[in-house]
Design a protein around this motif. Structure first.
Motif, short mmCIF file in Angstrom:
data_model
loop_
_atom_site.label_atom_id
_atom_site.label_comp_id
_atom_site.label_asym_id
_atom_site.label_seq_id
_atom_site.Cartn_x
_atom_site.Cartn_y
_atom_site.Cartn_z
N THR A 1 55.94 13.16 36.69
CA THR A 1 55.26 14.24 35.98
C THR A 1 56.27 15.29 35.51
O THR A 1 56.19 15.76 34.36
N LEU A 2 57.23 15.62 36.37
CA LEU A 2 58.27 16.58 35.97
C LEU A 2 59.12 16.03 34.82
O LEU A 2 59.47 16.77 33.90
N THR B 1 59.41 17.64 30.88
CA THR B 1 60.68 18.10 30.32
C THR B 1 61.09 17.34 29.05
O THR B 1 62.09 17.70 28.44
#
Length: 144
Positions: free
Chosen positions: A95-96, A100
């Protein structure tokens, strides 16, 4: 044939087996046919195939504790819990990564979103397995 008291144990094994099988199937296709998947990560050629194969090997490594939990979920319920945490780490990390990525990488967004869904469903199944085995332990402890 297991008796009705063993159903939570077999349900736990089934849930773990689904996640393990799903992950190992993904590992196998990544290892055997990396060229089919490399473009989804905007990779190509020999480096892309190597990266995808490496991901497949990581899937196999990741599943070692899942197989231990599958073998004996009551005895290794701590391993099952750790497996669920591993699945959560994967989900949060993916998810991160997705958050990004610049918007112009639509294909990469789609590929990572598939991993998020894949790991999210796996996490739900592993948590359900953990709840099932803990409920079984609680019930057996309460009965005597």
């Amino acid at each position: 044939m297991p008796n009705h008291e063993d159903y939570p144990l077999w349900l736990t094994r089934l849930l773990i087996a689904i996640v393990t099988g799903w992950n190992l199937q993904a590992a196998l296709v990544f290892i055997l046919w990396p060229g089919r998947f490399a473009p989804g990560f905007e990779l190509g050629g020999v480096p892309g195939a190597a990266a995808v194969r490496g991901t497949g090997i990581l899937f196999v490594m990741w599943n070692v504790p899942y197989m231990v939990a599958l073998w004996h979920p009551r005895k290794y319920r701590l391993v099952l819990g750790m497996s669920a945490v591993m699945q959560l780490v994967g989900l949060v990390g993916e998810t991160l990564i997705l958050l990004t990525l610049p918007d112009e990488y639509a294909l990469l967004h789609t590929s990572i979103l598939r991993f998020i869904i894949f790991d999210g469903v796996g996490l739900l199944l592993l948590v359900a397995a953990l709840v099932s085995i803990l409920k079984l332990e609680f019930t057996r402890d309460k009965q005597g």
